[in-house]
Design a protein around this motif. Structure first.
Motif, PDB file in Angstrom:
ATOM      1  N   ARG A 160      30.499  41.810  21.338  1.00  0.00           N
ATOM      2  CA  ARG A 160      29.291  41.298  20.705  1.00  0.00           C
ATOM      3  C   ARG A 160      29.084  39.808  20.967  1.00  0.00           C
ATOM      4  O   ARG A 160      27.997  39.380  21.371  1.00  0.00           O
ATOM      5  CB  ARG A 160      29.339  41.549  19.196  1.00  0.00           C
ATOM      6  N   ASP A 161      30.139  39.000  20.742  1.00  0.00           N
ATOM      7  CA  ASP A 161      29.987  37.546  20.776  1.00  0.00           C
ATOM      8  C   ASP A 161      30.097  36.956  22.171  1.00  0.00           C
ATOM      9  O   ASP A 161      29.405  35.980  22.481  1.00  0.00           O
ATOM     10  CB  ASP A 161      31.036  36.895  19.866  1.00  0.00           C
ATOM     11  N   GLN A 169      25.984  49.842  22.755  1.00  0.00           N
ATOM     12  CA  GLN A 169      26.956  49.669  23.829  1.00  0.00           C
ATOM     13  C   GLN A 169      28.371  49.512  23.273  1.00  0.00           C
ATOM     14  O   GLN A 169      29.338  50.018  23.857  1.00  0.00           O
ATOM     15  CB  GLN A 169      26.575  48.449  24.669  1.00  0.00           C
ATOM     16  N   ILE A 170      28.491  48.820  22.139  1.00  0.00           N
ATOM     17  CA  ILE A 170      29.814  48.636  21.531  1.00  0.00           C
ATOM     18  C   ILE A 170      30.352  49.962  21.008  1.00  0.00           C
ATOM     19  O   ILE A 170      31.542  50.266  21.139  1.00  0.00           O
ATOM     20  CB  ILE A 170      29.736  47.592  20.393  1.00  0.00           C
ATOM     21  N   GLY A 175      34.305  53.475  20.645  1.00  0.00           N
ATOM     22  CA  GLY A 175      34.458  54.710  19.887  1.00  0.00           C
ATOM     23  C   GLY A 175      34.329  54.509  18.385  1.00  0.00           C
ATOM     24  O   GLY A 175      34.434  55.458  17.605  1.00  0.00           O
ATOM     25  N   ILE A 176      34.083  53.288  17.958  1.00  0.00           N
ATOM     26  CA  ILE A 176      33.861  53.005  16.531  1.00  0.00           C
ATOM     27  C   ILE A 176      32.437  53.422  16.179  1.00  0.00           C
ATOM     28  O   ILE A 176      31.503  53.133  16.923  1.00  0.00           O
ATOM     29  CB  ILE A 176      34.073  51.514  16.223  1.00  0.00           C
ATOM     30  N   SER A 179      28.061  52.964  11.753  1.00  0.00           N
ATOM     31  CA  SER A 179      28.165  52.565  10.345  1.00  0.00           C
ATOM     32  C   SER A 179      29.421  51.729  10.104  1.00  0.00           C
ATOM     33  O   SER A 179      29.407  50.778   9.322  1.00  0.00           O
ATOM     34  CB  SER A 179      28.162  53.797   9.434  1.00  0.00           C
ATOM     35  N   SER A 180      30.518  52.083  10.784  1.00  0.00           N
ATOM     36  CA  SER A 180      31.753  51.317  10.620  1.00  0.00           C
ATOM     37  C   SER A 180      31.624  49.919  11.218  1.00  0.00           C
ATOM     38  O   SER A 180      32.153  48.945  10.668  1.00  0.00           O
ATOM     39  CB  SER A 180      32.928  52.051  11.274  1.00  0.00           C
ATOM     40  N   LEU A 181      30.897  49.818  12.328  1.00  0.00           N
ATOM     41  CA  LEU A 181      30.676  48.495  12.920  1.00  0.00           C
ATOM     42  C   LEU A 181      29.903  47.601  11.964  1.00  0.00           C
ATOM     43  O   LEU A 181      30.241  46.433  11.756  1.00  0.00           O
ATOM     44  CB  LEU A 181      29.933  48.629  14.246  1.00  0.00           C
ATOM     45  N   TYR A 182      28.842  48.148  11.379  1.00  0.00           N
ATOM     46  CA  TYR A 182      28.053  47.355  10.436  1.00  0.00           C
ATOM     47  C   TYR A 182      28.892  46.955   9.222  1.00  0.00           C
ATOM     48  O   TYR A 182      28.691  45.900   8.630  1.00  0.00           O
ATOM     49  CB  TYR A 182      26.824  48.136   9.982  1.00  0.00           C
TER      50      TYR A 182
END
Length: 201
Positions: A160-161, A169-170, A175-176, A179-182
């Motif tokens: 991301r950064d 894309q992430i 594989g995350i 909702s878990s990323l947020y």
């Protein structure tokens, strides 16, 4: 000078920016904060205030863009007035123009709007706490433990950064789930934004 729109949703952000542009404020003078006004880390607001000079007027979409408590809002308006800077709002039910500090009705409107904004936020917090308490009383699990691989999360932050990858894309690369990323991605480092840079983003 317009300042600042927060960005809980892009649609709301652009609506606020359009309203400020409608007042003749150029994009480079519209400062945007990505974070909620409840945080003190607000580079957009701070940058806007640094630019203010005697005779300027800070135009905000609603008065709660300036502060999340009555005291914060009133203190800021008072400090600006001492520097010869006025404050005007666009979308609140009661219009405020502190460029006329001698007007007692204008002063009353500032107090009322700041108080209403603080009351609404207090009630929202209470409603959320009540909902959590009811869920807990019914035996429902509130929240869930993290099952994310720390290494994958670190990689997600890098994507991301450093590589400016989108959430989609992430998700595909790590594989995350979305909702878990947020939920677990740490916030981006603060940055100063204007409507001009937002437009080109």
């Amino acid at each position: 000078m317009g300042t600042p729109a927060s960005r809980p949703r892009n649609r709301d952000l652009y609506r606020q920016i359009d309203a400020l542009r409608g007042e003749g404020i150029p994009s480079k003078r519209i400062y945007v904060d990505k974070k909620s006004g409840s945080t003190t880390n607000r580079p957009g607001l701070h940058e806007a205030l640094d630019q203010d000079r005697d005779g300027d007027v800070v135009v905000v979409h609603t008065l709660d863009r300036l502060g999340r408590t009555v005291r914060d809002t009133l203190n800021l308006i008072h400090d600006l007035a001492a520097r010869g800077v006025g404050v005007r709002n666009l979308a609140d039910p009661i219009r405020v123009d502190s460029a006329s500090p001698e007007d007692p009705m204008s002063q009353l409107a500032v107090v009322m709007l700041a108080l209403f904004g603080q009351m609404e936020r207090t009630y929202a917090i209470e409603r959320a706490a009540h909902a959590s308490a009811v869920a807990a009383a019914k035996g429902k699990r509130i929240g869930r433990p993290s099952v994310i691989d720390p290494a994958k999360l670190t990689y997600a932050v890098h994507l991301r950064d450093q590589e400016n990858k989108s959430i989609s894309q992430i998700v595909k690369a790590t594989g995350i789930t979305r909702s878990s990323l947020y939920r677990y991605l740490p916030p981006r480092p603060p940055e100063t934004l204007t409507a001009e840079t937002q437009k080109s983003a």
